[in-house]
Design a protein around this motif. Structure first.
Motif, PDB file in Angstrom:
ATOM      1  N   THR A   1      -9.080 -23.504   2.013  1.00  0.00           N
ATOM      2  CA  THR A   1      -9.283 -23.021   3.375  1.00  0.00           C
ATOM      3  C   THR A   1      -8.027 -23.277   4.188  1.00  0.00           C
ATOM      4  O   THR A   1      -7.229 -24.154   3.894  1.00  0.00           O
ATOM      5  CB  THR A   1     -10.471 -23.735   4.045  1.00  0.00           C
TER       6      THR A   1
ATOM      7  N   GLU B   1     -15.514 -26.043   8.924  1.00  0.00           N
ATOM      8  CA  GLU B   1     -14.499 -25.647   7.948  1.00  0.00           C
ATOM      9  C   GLU B   1     -13.851 -24.312   8.293  1.00  0.00           C
ATOM     10  O   GLU B   1     -12.753 -24.019   7.828  1.00  0.00           O
ATOM     11  CB  GLU B   1     -15.114 -25.575   6.546  1.00  0.00           C
TER      12      GLU B   1
ATOM     13  N   LEU C   1     -11.440 -27.769  -0.465  1.00  0.00           N
ATOM     14  CA  LEU C   1     -10.990 -27.704   0.922  1.00  0.00           C
ATOM     15  C   LEU C   1      -9.583 -27.131   1.018  1.00  0.00           C
ATOM     16  O   LEU C   1      -9.219 -26.507   2.012  1.00  0.00           O
ATOM     17  CB  LEU C   1     -11.041 -29.101   1.560  1.00  0.00           C
TER      18      LEU C   1
ATOM     19  N   CYS D   1     -21.574 -27.874   8.929  1.00  0.00           N
ATOM     20  CA  CYS D   1     -20.427 -28.216   8.083  1.00  0.00           C
ATOM     21  C   CYS D   1     -19.557 -26.986   7.823  1.00  0.00           C
ATOM     22  O   CYS D   1     -18.319 -27.062   7.888  1.00  0.00           O
ATOM     23  CB  CYS D   1     -20.901 -28.804   6.762  1.00  0.00           C
ATOM     24  N   GLN D   2     -20.191 -25.845   7.539  1.00  0.00           N
ATOM     25  CA  GLN D   2     -19.426 -24.623   7.295  1.00  0.00           C
ATOM     26  C   GLN D   2     -18.686 -24.169   8.551  1.00  0.00           C
ATOM     27  O   GLN D   2     -17.551 -23.696   8.470  1.00  0.00           O
ATOM     28  CB  GLN D   2     -20.358 -23.507   6.817  1.00  0.00           C
TER      29      GLN D   2
END
Length: 413
Positions: free
Chosen positions: A311, A259, A308, A255-256
């Motif tokens: 980012t 992102e 989010l 998941c990271q």
């Protein structure tokens, strides 16, 4: 009319004698053996097991008539029915028996002497089967001789490694060309088999299953382990202080990784560099427990949308009451590479109190959120690891800046 009984075959006689001998020592207690005799016994048992296994394989290879008498699919199925052993183990034994009977007499002879155990034999046969079909038979025989000799020195794992490189040892003049052909065939097979499937489970998760070429899987593993390393104490521990299971850490790392991908370096998708757009109603945005929507995807909480939005890979779109776009986030709102370098000069680690995750692994966070017209400048920035960045957007926590610049998190009561 009297039916003549066939005399007992020597093979059956030997097996009966072995079982009779074992019955004689069924009650013997080895605890009273001398140490050197225990050692000698263990080695003799290992040798006897290899010899008995070879005898079993020799009989299996010619026992088709046993299966035919009872209409069993094969002798492995017949044995499963009568002995209740694992069917997959019996099928593997049958394949090995057929290979030894058909092609690999040197391996069989080594087992007969007790110099090669069944696990080693499986590895040697697999290595020999993997050699090119058009290989000179003399070279293949040399390979079998070499691997049988190595069986007296190496366990199955090391034998498997030697088996993959056996041509380097016995025929180096052709090894490189054969290895290149083998790798090319493997890569073509890998491309043909490559696939990935995603299935929504209906509980907020999606199951991803994939078959990838080894090289791509190695790259993925390297990238994921950069996030999942036990040295990163960024929420990868349970409440008892133990590290999460490795597969859980890899899942979070995946998941990271998604992102942190740079959309500018991805192919054009929908007329723009691949960018995830999160839409949220202005009223929902103002709520602590609001709901946002990933365009073309699943709903998420407003808190997750705010996180989010910090980012560079998420474009926030704020909608009015009639779904008109009130604000479409611009990339200028996100911290630039130069600003991140300046943050690293200010803080070598995550700025959360007591956290020592390196700043190079951290994320830039708007202290005053973009939803509240927070500026994208160093005075409004906090460098937080993934774990603490999630906490900064978690309504269960309050956070404050301390005089020394650290960020302290306090769970709401």
């Amino acid at each position: 009319m009297t039916t003549l009984q066939q005399p007992q075959h020597p093979v059956l006689g030997a097996v009966v004698a072995i079982t009779a001998s074992l019955e004689q020592v069924a009650g013997a207690n080895p605890a009273f053996m001398a140490t050197d005799q225990k050692a000698a016994t263990l080695l003799e048992i290992a040798r006897a097991k290899a010899q008995l296994a070879e005898l079993e394989l020799r009989v299996l290879a010619v026992a088709d008539d046993v299966a035919a008498d009872s209409a069993a699919r094969d002798v492995a199925a017949w044995l499963h029915h009568h002995t209740h052993q694992r069917p997959e183990t019996l099928r593997a034994d049958l394949r090995l028996a057929e290979a030894l009977d058909r092609s690999y007499t040197l391996v069989a002879e080594a087992m007969r002497r007790g110099d090669c155990n069944p696990a080693q034999a499986q590895v040697i046969v697999a290595a020999l089967d993997d050699l090119p079909r058009d290989l000179d038979p003399e070279i293949k025989t040399k390979a079998e001789e070499a691997l049988v000799a190595y069986a007296t020195e190496f366990d199955p794992t090391r034998l498997r490694r030697l088996g993959r490189r056996i041509l380097d040892l016995i025929a180096p003049e052709i090894a490189e060309a054969e290895e290149a052909k083998r790798l090319a065939a493997e890569e073509a097979h890998a491309r043909k088999k490559t696939r990935l499937a995603m299935r929504r489970l209906g509980d907020g998760t999606t199951r991803i299953s994939a078959v990838l070429p080894d090289a791509a899987a190695d790259r993925l593993a390297t990238n994921l382990e950069a996030f999942a390393s036990p040295r990163r104490d960024d929420g990868t521990r349970t409440e008892t202080g133990e590290y999460l299971p490795y597969d859980h850490r890899l899942g979070r790392a995946f998941c990271q990784l998604l992102e942190t991908l740079d959309p500018a370096r991805l192919p054009i998708h929908g007329g723009d560099a691949t960018t995830v757009i999160v839409t949220i109603d202005i009223d929902q945005l103002r709520k602590q427990a609001g709901v946002a929507q990933v365009l073309g995807g699943a709903p998420i909480t407003a808190a997750e949308a705010r996180r989010l939005a910090c980012t560079a890979n998420i474009l926030p779109a704020v909608l009015g009451s009639d779904s008109e776009v009130l604000d479409l986030g611009r990339k200028e709102r996100f911290f630039t590479a130069a600003q991140r370098r300046a943050l690293l000069l200010r803080s070598a680690t995550c700025e959360a109190e007591g956290c020592d995750i390196p700043g190079t692994w951290a994320e830039a966070h708007h202290w005053i959120a973009w939803t509240q017209d927070g500026a994208t400048d160093l005075d409004n920035a906090a460098l937080l690891c993934s774990h603490h960045h999630h906490r900064a957007h978690d309504t269960a926590y309050l956070h404050e800046r301390l005089p020394n610049g650290d960020v302290r998190f306090i769970r709401r009561t």
